[in-house]
Design a protein around this motif. Structure first.
Motif, PDB file in Angstrom:
ATOM      1  N   ALA A  36      75.851  87.940 -18.866  1.00 35.07           N
ATOM      2  CA  ALA A  36      74.354  88.392 -18.809  1.00 35.07           C
ATOM      3  C   ALA A  36      73.810  88.616 -20.066  1.00 35.07           C
ATOM      4  CB  ALA A  36      74.403  89.832 -18.124  1.00 35.07           C
ATOM      5  N   PHE A  37      74.705  89.215 -21.138  1.00 31.33           N
ATOM      6  CA  PHE A  37      74.340  89.668 -22.298  1.00 31.33           C
ATOM      7  C   PHE A  37      74.281  88.653 -23.354  1.00 31.33           C
ATOM      8  CE2 PHE A  37      75.881  94.156 -20.956  1.00 31.33           C
ATOM      9  CZ  PHE A  37      74.898  94.459 -20.201  1.00 31.33           C
ATOM     10  N   GLY A  38      75.291  87.550 -23.193  1.00 33.61           N
ATOM     11  CA  GLY A  38      75.168  86.399 -24.111  1.00 33.61           C
ATOM     12  C   GLY A  38      75.772  86.859 -25.665  1.00 33.61           C
ATOM     13  N   SER A  39      76.245  87.939 -25.822  1.00 30.56           N
ATOM     14  CA  SER A  39      76.602  88.120 -27.137  1.00 30.56           C
ATOM     15  C   SER A  39      77.868  87.397 -27.626  1.00 30.56           C
ATOM     16  CB  SER A  39      77.547  89.713 -27.129  1.00 30.56           C
ATOM     17  OG  SER A  39      77.790  90.064 -28.538  1.00 30.56           O
ATOM     18  N   SER A  40      77.770  86.899 -28.789  1.00 23.14           N
ATOM     19  CA  SER A  40      78.795  86.197 -29.383  1.00 23.14           C
ATOM     20  C   SER A  40      79.741  86.659 -30.291  1.00 23.14           C
ATOM     21  CB  SER A  40      77.970  84.852 -29.917  1.00 23.14           C
ATOM     22  OG  SER A  40      77.157  85.423 -31.101  1.00 23.14           O
ATOM     23  N   SER A  41      79.312  87.436 -31.005  1.00 21.30           N
ATOM     24  CA  SER A  41      80.199  88.211 -32.031  1.00 21.30           C
ATOM     25  C   SER A  41      81.163  89.146 -31.524  1.00 21.30           C
ATOM     26  CB  SER A  41      79.453  88.814 -33.549  1.00 21.30           C
ATOM     27  OG  SER A  41      78.655  89.636 -32.984  1.00 21.30           O
ATOM     28  N   ALA A  42      80.479  89.963 -30.530  1.00 19.48           N
ATOM     29  CA  ALA A  42      81.364  91.283 -30.230  1.00 19.48           C
ATOM     30  C   ALA A  42      82.744  90.854 -29.754  1.00 19.48           C
ATOM     31  CB  ALA A  42      80.676  91.774 -29.059  1.00 19.48           C
ATOM     32  N   PRO A  43      82.955  89.775 -29.135  1.00 15.99           N
ATOM     33  CA  PRO A  43      84.496  89.517 -28.375  1.00 15.99           C
ATOM     34  C   PRO A  43      85.402  89.251 -29.380  1.00 15.99           C
ATOM     35  CG  PRO A  43      83.102  87.649 -27.809  1.00 15.99           C
ATOM     36  CD  PRO A  43      82.123  88.925 -28.382  1.00 15.99           C
ATOM     37  N   LEU A  44      84.913  88.771 -30.712  1.00 12.53           N
ATOM     38  CA  LEU A  44      86.007  88.553 -31.598  1.00 12.53           C
ATOM     39  C   LEU A  44      86.502  89.929 -32.594  1.00 12.53           C
ATOM     40  CD1 LEU A  44      84.608  85.138 -32.992  1.00 12.53           C
ATOM     41  CD2 LEU A  44      86.179  85.486 -30.933  1.00 12.53           C
ATOM     42  N   MET A  45      85.650  90.895 -32.713  1.00 13.16           N
ATOM     43  CA  MET A  45      85.851  91.736 -33.582  1.00 13.16           C
ATOM     44  C   MET A  45      85.772  92.921 -32.944  1.00 13.16           C
ATOM     45  SD  MET A  45      86.144  90.148 -36.206  1.00 13.16           S
ATOM     46  CE  MET A  45      85.749  91.227 -37.927  1.00 13.16           C
ATOM     47  N   ASP A  46      86.393  94.018 -33.350  1.00 10.25           N
ATOM     48  CA  ASP A  46      86.110  95.172 -32.635  1.00 10.25           C
ATOM     49  C   ASP A  46      84.836  96.112 -32.691  1.00 10.25           C
ATOM     50  OD1 ASP A  46      88.890  96.404 -31.722  1.00 10.25           O
ATOM     51  OD2 ASP A  46      89.554  95.757 -33.781  1.00 10.25           O
ATOM     52  N   ALA A  47      84.105  95.484 -33.753  1.00 16.04           N
ATOM     53  CA  ALA A  47      82.731  95.945 -33.949  1.00 16.04           C
ATOM     54  C   ALA A  47      81.773  94.601 -34.055  1.00 16.04           C
ATOM     55  CB  ALA A  47      82.550  96.755 -35.139  1.00 16.04           C
ATOM     56  N   SER A  48      80.703  94.782 -33.577  1.00 16.36           N
ATOM     57  CA  SER A  48      79.443  93.514 -33.904  1.00 16.36           C
ATOM     58  C   SER A  48      78.967  93.792 -35.154  1.00 16.36           C
ATOM     59  CB  SER A  48      78.554  93.794 -32.803  1.00 16.36           C
ATOM     60  OG  SER A  48      77.687  92.819 -33.002  1.00 16.36           O
ATOM     61  N   ILE A  49      78.847  92.638 -35.945  1.00 13.19           N
ATOM     62  CA  ILE A  49      78.289  92.683 -37.217  1.00 13.19           C
ATOM     63  C   ILE A  49      76.977  92.078 -37.236  1.00 13.19           C
ATOM     64  CG2 ILE A  49      78.564  91.874 -39.725  1.00 13.19           C
ATOM     65  CD1 ILE A  49      81.285  91.949 -39.030  1.00 13.19           C
ATOM     66  N   GLN A  50      75.822  92.810 -37.979  1.00 12.04           N
ATOM     67  CA  GLN A  50      74.403  92.394 -37.861  1.00 12.04           C
ATOM     68  C   GLN A  50      73.660  92.656 -39.023  1.00 12.04           C
ATOM     69  OE1 GLN A  50      73.645  91.038 -35.021  1.00 12.04           O
ATOM     70  NE2 GLN A  50      75.227  91.510 -33.644  1.00 12.04           N
ATOM     71  N   SER A  51      72.980  91.745 -39.589  1.00  9.68           N
ATOM     72  CA  SER A  51      72.045  91.846 -40.691  1.00  9.68           C
ATOM     73  C   SER A  51      70.982  92.770 -40.512  1.00  9.68           C
ATOM     74  CB  SER A  51      71.613  90.561 -41.196  1.00  9.68           C
ATOM     75  OG  SER A  51      72.361  89.596 -41.426  1.00  9.68           O
ATOM     76  N   MET A  52      70.570  93.766 -41.549  1.00 14.50           N
ATOM     77  CA  MET A  52      69.742  94.796 -41.476  1.00 14.50           C
ATOM     78  C   MET A  52      68.978  94.535 -42.682  1.00 14.50           C
ATOM     79  SD  MET A  52      69.735  96.505 -38.862  1.00 14.50           S
ATOM     80  CE  MET A  52      68.841  97.819 -39.501  1.00 14.50           C
ATOM     81  N   SER A  53      67.556  94.582 -42.621  1.00 18.51           N
ATOM     82  CA  SER A  53      67.026  94.847 -43.865  1.00 18.51           C
ATOM     83  C   SER A  53      66.246  96.119 -44.021  1.00 18.51           C
ATOM     84  CB  SER A  53      65.996  93.683 -44.074  1.00 18.51           C
ATOM     85  OG  SER A  53      65.016  93.502 -42.870  1.00 18.51           O
ATOM     86  N   ALA A  54      66.417  97.046 -43.046  1.00 19.22           N
ATOM     87  CA  ALA A  54      65.432  98.102 -42.948  1.00 19.22           C
ATOM     88  C   ALA A  54      65.989  99.184 -43.996  1.00 19.22           C
ATOM     89  CB  ALA A  54      65.323  98.757 -41.636  1.00 19.22           C
ATOM     90  N   PRO A  55      65.111  99.821 -44.696  1.00  8.88           N
ATOM     91  CA  PRO A  55      65.641 100.772 -45.617  1.00  8.88           C
ATOM     92  C   PRO A  55      66.019 102.250 -44.783  1.00  8.88           C
ATOM     93  CG  PRO A  55      63.252 100.844 -45.867  1.00  8.88           C
ATOM     94  CD  PRO A  55      63.545  99.628 -45.018  1.00  8.88           C
ATOM     95  N   ARG A  56      65.445 102.584 -43.701  1.00  2.00           N
ATOM     96  CA  ARG A  56      65.926 103.593 -42.692  1.00  2.00           C
ATOM     97  C   ARG A  56      66.006 102.997 -41.412  1.00  2.00           C
ATOM     98  NH1 ARG A  56      62.442 108.846 -43.179  1.00  2.00           N
ATOM     99  NH2 ARG A  56      60.653 107.259 -43.123  1.00  2.00           N
ATOM    100  N   LEU A  57      66.960 103.866 -40.603  1.00  2.00           N
ATOM    101  CA  LEU A  57      67.692 103.430 -39.546  1.00  2.00           C
ATOM    102  C   LEU A  57      67.399 104.757 -38.580  1.00  2.00           C
ATOM    103  CD1 LEU A  57      70.960 101.544 -39.703  1.00  2.00           C
ATOM    104  CD2 LEU A  57      68.577 100.626 -38.906  1.00  2.00           C
TER     105      LEU A  57
END
Lengths: 334, 334
Positions: free
Chosen positions: A27-48
């Motif tokens: 359903a969710f089609g995530s690719s990185s999550a199953p390989l690591m304990d956390a999912s890694i994503q690029s972020m360019s925002a100065p504030r979250l």
């Protein structure tokens, strides 16, 4: 997929692995999550912005939605009203042994659809299974991060006398839909939950309107509790005009029957916006272009910036002070 | 604070507000969260890791920790083993009506202490209350984000023949501590859960060692399941040397009594690290400087990069293939 959730689906072993592969990743089609304990994503925002919500709504399927749709829309809305573009969500499931896999599949599918609609990615998840009787069916936590819109961020400190208080549509729909669905109170209505992601509409509102002071989504505790919090946190007085608050006749009727007030009932697809009066017309125009905001309207004004008080001018012309929701037991509304 | 959790603590109104003020904010000291639906934080990392975990451990207080400490350490560890510096955590509580406020306070205090120790901030939270019988005491979701260490990030694709497989200490302690605490199996041991945040030690390991290929924290499913996942995901063969795997005599004894294998039991304060052989000695030296890594040792090697298989060379000299945990019912271990 037939069958039911077993304890082994939650032990982190072979069946957990298959559950993730066959239901969640499909359903969710995530690719990185199953390989690591956390999912890694690029972020360019100065504030979250980061927000979390656990959903324990009862029943899990209700008119207008289900716990899955609600869990995505709720967290998306928390981010957008904080002035952040929702980006990534995680979901944590706690499931009771014996829960039907078919129901889980429907719930997960609703989550995937609502996430796609809101343009957010579900990037990590976790599933725990507890023994029969140790939880009520299924609970879902969603946690989200978003990128702050730096140039169009709401400025609550700028609130001043005359500012307009706007709600994007009728209130209390979710609360009444849930109470009806519970079949406990002898209540019969056709009211649907308003459960919906508002980020499309509110992103446009932020982009096209100046002087938005603050936005909120009045969920648990309803419109009144959200406004009391704003009044107290920012020391403003707000006067609501009861006559202007949009309430469906069926919601009004159910409330009269049950001794409830619509302004304290949960909403899951409505926003509360305080905006400078000069921008009121423009904001209403933007909101009304969207189906979720078709009935957007001004319901009150900021009348002072000294005391933190919420006042209601009733339909009878009298005025009374409103407090936070207190003592109305409406558990598991979201 | 005496008394018990009531449904009104979860309705979003006055009592919810007081619970947040008196228990959560007192312990976590968050300032922005109560004013907005989401917490806003500055970020300067180009890449983020995000992870979520729900904790349903039973019992909630156990030798060596409690659900609160575990919920922080667990998420901190998921981030650090992904090569990210843990920064911000959210927590979502689902609490059963009637739960003692005093217990909640102890749990929240443990969370605050473990967060301080790990140098992470708890920046947003959510509390839901369900009716008596609808959950078992308390469940906690923690979700965390961390900043990827760009220059010292593990490179699993670099795994090659001869790489060393290291575990940072004795395995199975958490699993046996929980089983003992349940008092169900007639098991008496003095084993403490190893529940601990590993980010201090692993940050130093990442900063001082080259060629770290991958790190994992072998929780549910144990050492064997984590290694099977690595083998399958990256198509490597790993051979473990059973004799080298550190297991406390009491854990070994409990396992023999119960027909369990320590390599499938949960750990909550151990890391599994695969590193180039040339860096093995240096890494062990760094790990052993920390109390959590005092017994770090090499337990196996990468022996091939074609097939994804985990092999165990037993103490008797024979060799057998290991699979994921399957069919061992150890529910609610974390």
């Amino acid at each position: 997929m037939n069958g039911r959730i077993t304890l082994a689906h939650g032990d982190g072993g072979e069946l957990s692995h298959r559950l993730i592969q066959e239901i969640f990743l499909t359903a969710f089609g995530s690719s990185s999550a199953p390989l690591m304990d956390a999912s890694i994503q690029s972020m360019s925002a100065p504030r979250l912005a980061m927000t979390t919500d656990s959903f324990v709504v009862k029943p899990i399927f209700f008119p207008g939605g289900n716990i899955g749709k609600l869990s995505i829309a709720g967290t998306v809305n928390d981010l957008i009203v904080s002035g952040a573009k929702p980006l990534y969500l995680t979901c944590g499931f706690i499931i009771e042994e014996g829960f039907p896999l078919q129901d889980l599949k429907i719930i997960v599918q609703s989550m995937a659809e609502e996430a796609a609609k809101s343009q957010v990615s579900i990037i990590a998840g976790d599933t725990k299974v507890v023994e029969r009787g140790s939880c009520d069916g299924i609970f879902i936590n969603t946690t989200g991060i978003g990128a702050i819109y730096e140039h169009q961020h709401p400025m609550p400190d700028g609130m001043k006398e005359g500012d307009s208080v706007i709600v994007t549509g009728s209130i209390g729909d979710h609360g009444v839909a849930i109470l009806t669905a519970r079949n406990e109170l002898g209540l019969r209505t056709e009211v649907l939950s308003d459960c919906a992601s508002l980020n499309g509409m509110l992103e446009e509102a932020l982009g096209n309107t100046k002087n938005i002071r603050i936005m909120r989504d009045p969920t648990r505790g309803g419109l009144a509790t959200s406004l009391v919090e704003i009044c107290e946190d920012f020391k403003v007085t707000i006067e609501l005009d009861e006559e202007q608050i949009p309430v469906r006749p069926e919601v009004q009727g159910a409330c009269e029957l049950l001794g409830l007030e619509p302004i304290y009932l949960a909403n899951e697809g409505k926003a509360l916006i305080i905006v400078g009066k000069e921008e009121e017309a423009k904001l209403l125009e933007v909101l009304r272009r969207h189906p979720e905001g078709a009935n957007a309207t001004v319901i009150g004004r900021v009348t002072g910036t000294q005391k933190g008080q919420l006042q209601l001018r009733t339909v009878f012309g009298s005025s009374r002070r409103l407090n936070r929701l207190s003592g109305m037991l409406l558990p598991r509304i979201c």
